[in-house]
Design a protein around this motif. Structure first.
Motif, mmCIF file in Angstrom:
data_model
loop_
_atom_site.group_PDB
_atom_site.id
_atom_site.type_symbol
_atom_site.label_atom_id
_atom_site.label_comp_id
_atom_site.label_asym_id
_atom_site.label_seq_id
_atom_site.Cartn_x
_atom_site.Cartn_y
_atom_site.Cartn_z
ATOM 1 N N ARG A 1 -4.666 -0.744 -0.982
ATOM 2 C CA ARG A 1 -6.102 -0.457 -0.818
ATOM 3 C C ARG A 1 -6.340 1.049 -0.703
ATOM 4 O O ARG A 1 -7.240 1.609 -1.348
ATOM 5 C CB ARG A 1 -6.630 -1.171 0.424
ATOM 6 N N GLU B 1 -2.502 -2.788 2.732
ATOM 7 C CA GLU B 1 -3.225 -1.599 3.182
ATOM 8 C C GLU B 1 -2.897 -0.397 2.303
ATOM 9 O O GLU B 1 -3.779 0.392 1.952
ATOM 10 C CB GLU B 1 -2.886 -1.298 4.641
ATOM 11 N N ARG C 1 1.142 4.018 9.821
ATOM 12 C CA ARG C 1 -0.179 4.544 9.457
ATOM 13 C C ARG C 1 -0.285 6.030 9.791
ATOM 14 O O ARG C 1 -0.918 6.790 9.047
ATOM 15 C CB ARG C 1 -1.277 3.774 10.198
ATOM 16 N N GLN D 1 1.122 -7.178 5.481
ATOM 17 C CA GLN D 1 -0.141 -6.543 5.849
ATOM 18 C C GLN D 1 -0.177 -5.089 5.377
ATOM 19 O O GLN D 1 -1.174 -4.628 4.812
ATOM 20 C CB GLN D 1 -0.314 -6.597 7.366
#
Length: 408
Positions: free
Chosen positions: A176, A173, A139, A169
């Motif tokens: 999105r 993300e 991230r 996961q």
């Protein structure tokens, strides 16, 4: 972004990418997928300016960027390795590129905190990378790209260092985020599940050449050729050699070893090119999800069943993945061999008692199936979903001829 006959040729004559023509729309999520060495990363690096373009023209917006330095292309890359500075905090890692550009401190602070909020990193801005999990580090790498507010994101297998659960996961993300930000994205992966679940469109590559560019569903339903058919789908499509025959009722059927399967009328209507292959050998493909335990499908006609021996069962709770040995000649084509090598295995098995080669099938049976290893069983085949390929060209048989029949 537009690729116009792009190629990469190395000094020794190796063509890593050839004749690549593709237009990527504003805000589109485009995935390049294919086996190792197919040229997908080289194509991405040419967009980034990390590899020179040997032939063709690359446009970003209205501008030709063949000779524009990487730093001036208004793109941001996310690599396989996180490439974080271990001595800097999360905040400083995300802000690093902005500081290099000498942006005002207030603007840097705003961008970093906005990106951290989007990525759920607000509580970690003071931590060093060593104090973060793999997903959090990824991230941070994403945040460093986001704060630049580029016209395009380039991602080179960014999830390959994560464990399976975290990959699922993180791919959700990333999808999105991309839709939220609306930034044109090129994503490179070897994992076709990532490609199918993330991309608006997917470009399948083989030996430096694009095989097909389409939506994930189009690739799944109408593969152009054997390679695309075998690469897309998990578990992979089952393939075997068969002969198309005219049946007594005026329809078509396929004959493969001791197996005969009647084709559904809808298949013949959708693929009129099959009529030109009567009494000719073709390669037939059937996906594992279209093979079911006949004991659980009592309404399946007798002429739409395969007989095989159970080699292995894998109980997954909601289903049982069943591996079968079937008396049908295995598909003989270079593409099939390549796919088997890439998967680390071989599709060919020898029959018990030296009866000749068998085809190796995988079916996805319902969880109530009681089949056991060593059983000889009947498997119902949904012939409405079968695929057919010309044995010579490897192209899908659809409209009129094998060479003209692949969907564009």
């Amino acid at each position: 972004m537009q690729f116009e006959d792009i190629a990469k040729v190395y000094p020794d004559g190796t063509r890593a990418v050839s004749d690549m023509s593709l237009e990527i729309g504003d805000g589109e999520f485009m995935v390049f997928v294919g086996p190792s060495g197919c040229g997908k990363t080289t194509a991405l690096r040419m967009v980034a300016g990390l590899e020179t373009i040997s032939e063709g023209v690359l446009r970003i917006g209205e501008n030709v960027v063949n000779y524009v330095p990487s730093r001036d292309r208004d793109i941001a890359m996310v690599f396989q390795s996180y490439a974080l500075y271990p001595h800097l905090s999360v905040f400083e890692n995300i802000a690093f590129g902005l500081r290099v550009r000498k942006m005002p401190k207030s603007e840097i602070d705003r961008r970093v905190r906005e990106a951290a909020a989007v990525l759920g990193l607000e509580d970690f801005l003071d931590r060093k990378p060593r104090a973060l999990s793999g997903g959090q580090r990824q991230r941070v790498a994403m945040g460093r790209a986001i704060v630049r507010e580029p016209s395009a994101f380039l991602m080179d297998e960014p999830l390959s260092n994560l464990d399976a659960k975290l990959r699922v996961q993180m791919r959700a993300e990333i999808s999105r985020l991309q839709r939220q930000l609306g930034v044109t994205t090129i994503y490179v992966t070897h994992d076709q599940v990532e490609a199918m679940t993330m991309g608006d469109r997917v470009a399948v590559m083989r030996k430096g050449m694009m095989q097909q560019v389409a939506s994930p569903q189009e690739l799944y339903d109408h593969p152009n050729n054997l390679f695309v058919a075998g690469f897309i789908g998990s578990p992979a499509m089952n393939m075997f050699q068969a002969t198309v025959r005219a049946s007594a009722d005026g329809g078509l059927e396929i004959e493969a070893g001791s197996q005969r399967l009647a084709l559904d009328e809808s298949v013949v209507e959708a693929r009129p090119g099959l009529q030109e292959h009567v009494d000719r050998s073709v390669i037939v493909g059937v996906r594992p999800e279209d093979i079911q335990d006949a004991a659980l499908a009592s309404d399946a006609p007798a002429d739409r069943r395969l007989r095989g021996r159970v080699l292995l069962t894998e109980a997954l709770g909601s289903e049982i993945v069943v591996h079968l040995s079937v008396d049908a000649p295995p598909a003989s084509a270079q593409e099939v061999e390549e796919l088997a090598t890439d998967a680390g295995g071989d599709f060919r098995l020898e029959a018990d008692g030296g009866g000749g080669p068998q085809s190796f099938f995988v079916g996805r049976f319902g969880s109530r199936s009681g089949v056991k290893m060593g059983d000889t069983i009947e498997a119902a085949v949904d012939t409405r979903s079968m695929h057919f390929f010309d044995s010579g060209t490897g192209l899908g048989i659809y409209e009129t001829t094998a060479t003209e029949g692949a969907p564009s």
